[in-house]
Scaffold this active site. Structure first.
Site, short mmCIF file in Angstrom:
data_model
loop_
_atom_site.label_atom_id
_atom_site.label_comp_id
_atom_site.label_asym_id
_atom_site.label_seq_id
_atom_site.Cartn_x
_atom_site.Cartn_y
_atom_site.Cartn_z
N ASP A 117 1.08 -1.39 -0.14
CA ASP A 117 0.04 -0.33 0.28
C ASP A 117 0.68 0.75 0.22
O ASP A 117 2.13 1.70 0.03
CB ASP A 117 -1.24 0.37 1.55
CG ASP A 117 -2.04 -1.12 0.64
OD1 ASP A 117 -2.26 -1.64 0.50
OD2 ASP A 117 -2.92 -0.95 2.32
N HIS B 266 3.70 -2.20 3.24
CA HIS B 266 3.69 -0.43 2.96
C HIS B 266 5.34 -1.25 1.93
O HIS B 266 6.19 -0.80 2.86
CB HIS B 266 3.74 0.19 3.97
CG HIS B 266 2.66 -0.07 4.39
ND1 HIS B 266 2.01 -0.78 5.37
CD2 HIS B 266 1.27 0.84 3.82
CE1 HIS B 266 0.96 -0.29 5.55
NE2 HIS B 266 0.23 0.44 5.40
#
Ligand code: NI
Length: 566
Positions: free
Chosen positions: A41, A183
């Site tokens: 992400d 992430h």
């Protein structure tokens, strides 16, 4: 057991009872496969490019839920990720809590981001969304108009900033069907993720995009619904490797590709790895020289792609030389160097090199090969200059029928077509009566006969009319003469017997030495017995006569010569 699991179990039981759905057969073939989707992400970031290189080495596809504002900063990374087969999906433009935005602002966040993806990749990547913080409401789900992808494994990588901790979360928490949240903003996330990926691969996991995970587990990803994972009993197989086939042509190769229904095939013909920006296969294509073809098959919208299949084509052959022969002299021509032989051996680079017209005697087989830089040697071209002065492109000095063919051609009973005699071609009714008509001295037919399948401009018209007049052949029940029908061995015997001017004496028991004599049709009995007794027709072996077998042109040449000696 949750409601969802129960309904899948019920569905599976139903499918097993019916046992006929093709999807079930496929699912069984791939059952036991552990699938998981790794997701990153918030990026892309300065770490993403290196992460892509590492994923390529492992041939692993992941999903990037990108923020539009970061995709704007790294358009080449977005493109590289997409072309490598990773799924690009939206994480909004700049990470707002969607529950706090109006519908209009939500839609603006999404459309801005989708346009950035489109600019970077050249295609639509707007299919899925991960809402920031996983935060949604019924109103938000309805406003986003895409499937909302949440997660089932939270590595907490943004919090720990510790590669070991990230790694431990991945290997301890990932189960079959998991969607794993990471992430790509932190070096620790990237290194922990790569170690985790290596361990999952060792444990037998297949790591796929979110879209492929859902598809292969039988989920239709629906707009406005949330997906946390895709565990389940059904596993559809991944996309099959495309099949690459090639056929040699005069100019090189004609290449054809095929793959699973519903997929597109992307390919390269220069040895480089194909991407979704490579040529899209639309039909067979020609390649001129030695090349490596690489291809993969993919569904639209990053729904997974196959492995890459690869075929290296050889250098094509040089064109065969031409051989022309006149007045005991052979002239050879080709695009490259020509080597030849006159003694029946195969020509190579070591045999005589052609430098000008070559004198040849009757009874010689000329064979030549073209040798051209950048090509494989051509196929061998041969021309037989026969004992009787005929020329044959498809008959070898050593063939059993060579002398018989040579004689019937010299007599004008049979002919060649562009020097090809076609010795193995089956004889038709037209072919046979043409030979017999020539044998009879080409008499002018007297009567007029009419057959629906013979016209007066037929090249064999006179022969066919003459054969009908002589009762050698007659029309079938429907009136047709069927000149193109192949002649069987017993039909050949019947026609020759009818043509024979006087009824010769024969031994009526000649057929009994063949095991298949009873398969001769009754009307042909006398004719076949005569043909065998006189030696015109011989068995195809000591025990088999094969009365309904066909007759080749080579066999006909021998039969005609034996018939002439009666
Ligand atoms: Ni986020």
């Amino acid at each position: 057991m949750t409601m969802k699991k129960r309904s899948i179990a019920l569905l599976l039981a139903l499918v097993l009872m019916l046992g006929i759905l093709p999807v079930q057969a496929e699912a069984e073939a791939a059952s036991g496969t552990k699938l998981a989707a790794i997701t990153f992400d918030d990026g892309p970031s300065k770490y993403t490019d290196g992460l892509l290189d590492e994923l390529s080495k492992r041939d692993v596809k992941v999903t990037f839920f990108m923020q539009g504002c970061n995709a704007e900063q790294y358009p080449s990374v977005v493109k590289k990720a997409y072309e490598a087969g990773h799924q690009i999906a939206s994480h909004t433009y700049n990470h707002p809590q969607l529950t706090k935005l109006s519908d209009k602002k939500i839609k603006n966040q999404l459309s801005t981001t989708d346009a950035i993806f489109n600019n970077a990749t050249g295609v639509d990547n707007s299919y899925m969304l991960r809402p920031p913080y996983g935060s949604t409401s019924d109103r938000v789900l309805s406003a986003i108009g895409k499937p909302a992808i949440i997660w089932s494994v939270d590595t907490l990588d943004w919090k720990s900033r510790n590669a070991d901790a990230v790694y431990q979360h991945i290997i301890n928490d990932t189960k079959d069907g998991s969607i794993v949240l990471l992430h790509d903003l932190y070096a620790t996330s990237v290194s922990g993720a790569l170690r985790g990926i290596d361990t999952l691969l060792e444990e037998g996991y297949e790591l796929v995009t979110v879209e492929e995970l859902l598809r292969r587990r039988g989920f239709d990803a629906v707009s406005g619904k949330k997906y946390f994972s895709a565990a389940g009993n059904i596993t559809l197989p991944g996309i099959s490797l495309p099949v690459i086939t090639s056929a040699e042509t005069e100019e090189g190769y004609l290449v054809s590709l095929s793959a699973d229904a519903g997929t597109r095939i992307y390919y390269t013909a220069d040895g480089t790895a194909p991407t979704s920006q490579s040529a899209l296969y639309s039909g067979p294509f020609q390649v001129q020289s030695a090349v490596t073809i690489k291809a993969f098959a993919a569904y639209d919208l990053n729904g997974g792609r196959s492995q890459i299949s690869e075929v290296t084509l050889d250098v094509p052959r040089a064109e065969m030389p031409d051989i022309s022969l006149a007045e005991d002299t052979a002239t050879l021509s080709a695009g490259g160097e020509i080597h030849y032989t006159l003694d029946g051996t195969v020509p190579t680079a070591d045999t005589a090199q052609y430098s000008g017209p070559v004198p040849v005697a009757a009874g010689t087989m000329i064979q030549a090969v073209a040798i051209q830089p950048g090509y494989r040697n051509s196929r061998v071209k041969s021309l037989l200059y026969s004992d009787l002065g005929n020329q044959f492109s498809d008959i070898n000095l050593a063939s059993w029928y060579y002398h018989d063919v040579d004689q019937v051609v010299s007599q004008g009973l049979m002919t060649t077509d562009h020097l090809a005699f076609s010795p193995d071609r089956n004889v038709t009714r037209r072919d046979l009566v043409t030979v017999l008509y020539r044998l009879a001295g080409r008499p002018e037919p007297h009567g007029t006969y009419s057959f629906p399948d013979v016209t007066s401009n037929d090249s064999a018209y006179n022969a066919l009319m003459w054969a009908a007049e002589q009762n050698l052949i007659s029309g079938f029940e429907d009136g047709a003469l069927r000149p193109n029908a192949p002649v069987t061995r017993e039909q050949l015997a019947v026609i020759l017997y009818r043509m024979c001017p006087n009824s010769p004496v024969f031994t009526p028991t000649a057929l009994r030495s063949f095991d298949d004599w009873e398969s001769i049709q009754s009307y042909a009995w006398t004719s076949v017995d005569w043909a065998v007794s006189t030696g015109i027709l011989r068995g195809i072996s000591d025990t088999q006569l094969s009365p309904d077998g066909t007759v080749t042109r080579a066999q006909l040449s021998s039969i005609v010569l034996r018939y002439q000696t009666l």
